[in-house]
Write an enzyme that holds these catalytic residues in place. Sequence first.
Site, PDB file in Angstrom:
ATOM      1  CG  HIS A  14      79.901  77.517  62.365  1.00 23.32           C
ATOM      2  ND1 HIS A  14      79.161  78.447  63.051  1.00 23.32           N
ATOM      3  CD2 HIS A  14      81.191  77.759  62.713  1.00 23.32           C
ATOM      4  CE1 HIS A  14      79.960  79.212  63.775  1.00 23.32           C
ATOM      5  NE2 HIS A  14      81.214  78.805  63.582  1.00 23.32           N
ATOM      6  CG  HIS A  16      86.203  79.012  62.628  1.00 21.40           C
ATOM      7  ND1 HIS A  16      86.046  80.383  62.681  1.00 21.40           N
ATOM      8  CD2 HIS A  16      85.188  78.484  63.358  1.00 21.40           C
ATOM      9  CE1 HIS A  16      84.994  80.668  63.434  1.00 21.40           C
ATOM     10  NE2 HIS A  16      84.452  79.534  63.854  1.00 21.40           N
ATOM     11  CE  LYS A 100      78.932  83.564  63.705  1.00 23.17           C
ATOM     12  NZ  LYS A 100      80.125  82.753  63.880  1.00 23.17           N
ATOM     13  CG  HIS A 137      79.079  83.713  68.751  1.00 18.87           C
ATOM     14  ND1 HIS A 137      80.115  82.829  68.643  1.00 18.87           N
ATOM     15  CD2 HIS A 137      78.888  83.889  70.096  1.00 18.87           C
ATOM     16  CE1 HIS A 137      80.544  82.482  69.856  1.00 18.87           C
ATOM     17  NE2 HIS A 137      79.814  83.122  70.746  1.00 18.87           N
ATOM     18  CG  HIS A 175      78.436  77.839  67.703  1.00 15.80           C
ATOM     19  ND1 HIS A 175      77.820  78.813  68.440  1.00 15.80           N
ATOM     20  CD2 HIS A 175      79.420  78.469  67.014  1.00 15.80           C
ATOM     21  CE1 HIS A 175      78.414  79.965  68.207  1.00 15.80           C
ATOM     22  NE2 HIS A 175      79.378  79.790  67.344  1.00 15.80           N
ATOM     23  CG  ASP A 248      82.523  76.728  66.066  1.00 12.76           C
ATOM     24  OD1 ASP A 248      83.118  77.479  65.273  1.00 12.76           O
ATOM     25  OD2 ASP A 248      82.349  77.003  67.261  1.00 12.76           O
TER      26      ASP A 248
HETATM   27  O1  DOR Z   1      85.387  78.123  70.060  1.00 12.01           O
HETATM   28  C1  DOR Z   1      85.285  78.944  69.168  1.00 12.01           C
HETATM   29  N1  DOR Z   1      86.294  79.191  68.303  1.00 12.01           N
HETATM   30  N2  DOR Z   1      84.150  79.635  69.068  1.00 12.01           N
HETATM   31  C2  DOR Z   1      84.018  80.654  68.215  1.00 12.01           C
HETATM   32  O2  DOR Z   1      82.977  81.245  68.195  1.00 12.01           O
HETATM   33  C3  DOR Z   1      85.150  81.072  67.360  1.00 12.01           C
HETATM   34  C4  DOR Z   1      86.100  79.988  67.152  1.00 12.01           C
HETATM   35  C5  DOR Z   1      87.415  80.459  66.576  1.00 12.01           C
HETATM   36  O3  DOR Z   1      87.411  81.215  65.607  1.00 12.01           O
HETATM   37  O4  DOR Z   1      88.449  80.035  67.073  1.00 12.01           O
HETATM   38 ZN    ZN Z   2      82.680  79.436  64.880  1.00 10.74          ZN
END
Ligand code: DOR
Ligand code: ZN
Length: 345
Positions: A14, A16, A100, A137, A175, A248
Amino acid sequence: MTYSLTLRRPDDWHLHLRDGAMLRAVLPETARHFGRAIIMPNLVPPVVRGSDAAAYRDRILAALPDGMSFEPLMTLYLTEDTDPDDMAAAHASGLIKAVKLYPAGATTNSASGVRNIDSVRPVLERMAEIGLPLCVHGEVTTADVDIFDREAVFIDTVLDPMRKSVPGLRVVMEHITTRQGAEYARSGGADLGATITTHHLVINRNHILVGGIKPHYYCLPVAKREEHRLALRAAATSGEACFFLGTDSAPHTDPNKEMACGCAGCFTATNTMSVLAQVFEQEDALNRLEAFCSLNGPAFYGLPANTDTITLTRGEPVHYPAKIDTDDGPVTVFDPQMDLLWRVD
Ligand code: DOR
Ligand code: ZN
């Protein structure tokens, strides 16, 4: 005492990566240690169709510095308009590994997410049929549910009914942050997995709020009480097949974190493996670090474990940069508030 530990190369289930300048800055932080990662699709606009995922994958590979190897495992962002045929084709070609589900309004860039789960039932049924996992999520977004209860309420009112009504759907609870999340994941058999972040093994809600508000510890789902952190540590270090690493890691620039309405996300890509080794040592579970980081995730996704390895060596404290620079601005690296004695060679 073990002073050196060799593991199959870990993966991040997971992650970003964003796009543009941010992508270029954060990708090496992950690719340095990790072989593969499940790439979150919450860009603006989101990665909705197979063609979006293919284009994003190309941008990620183009941003990878020479000499680094890394495999992005792409996902689609589920909307109420997702086309099941387009999704199935992207899966059949090997392009995407998961879809997702963001409940609309749950977190960063979730406005295009799902408002009514019944409206995506045909898509979920198709996913069950073709064995394509749904990454969830797991928070309700209704104003009357306290933010610290949103995960537990989601499990009872959305996740469990959804899994019962779409038999065979493979689900990853993303998460997890609660004892209830860990307990539910354990109860689900081979079709249910759960990712756990690095930071939720380290912080509880006091870290965010005691002694002044700490925006760099704010993420979603928000860190909970200490009893939940302890339940997550027990789950992650148990070796149980349903639990695997999903950092995450979610970069936002400092100005976007340190403001009156700061963004949610902890950026942990840089030091995650050192932090995890420290946590697993504290739990006397270094022999299960490989299961959590390198074996359970690929097994859930039906992929082979990586064949190459990384070595962690214990010695003097390792120092990671407090921030990384990006052309969009600085991004603060997660501060675990402990000495990190495990260096990744
Ligand atoms: O803390 C987070 N940041 N939780 C999420 O679900 C998305 C993520 C983000 O994309 O910044
Ligand atoms: Zn995330």
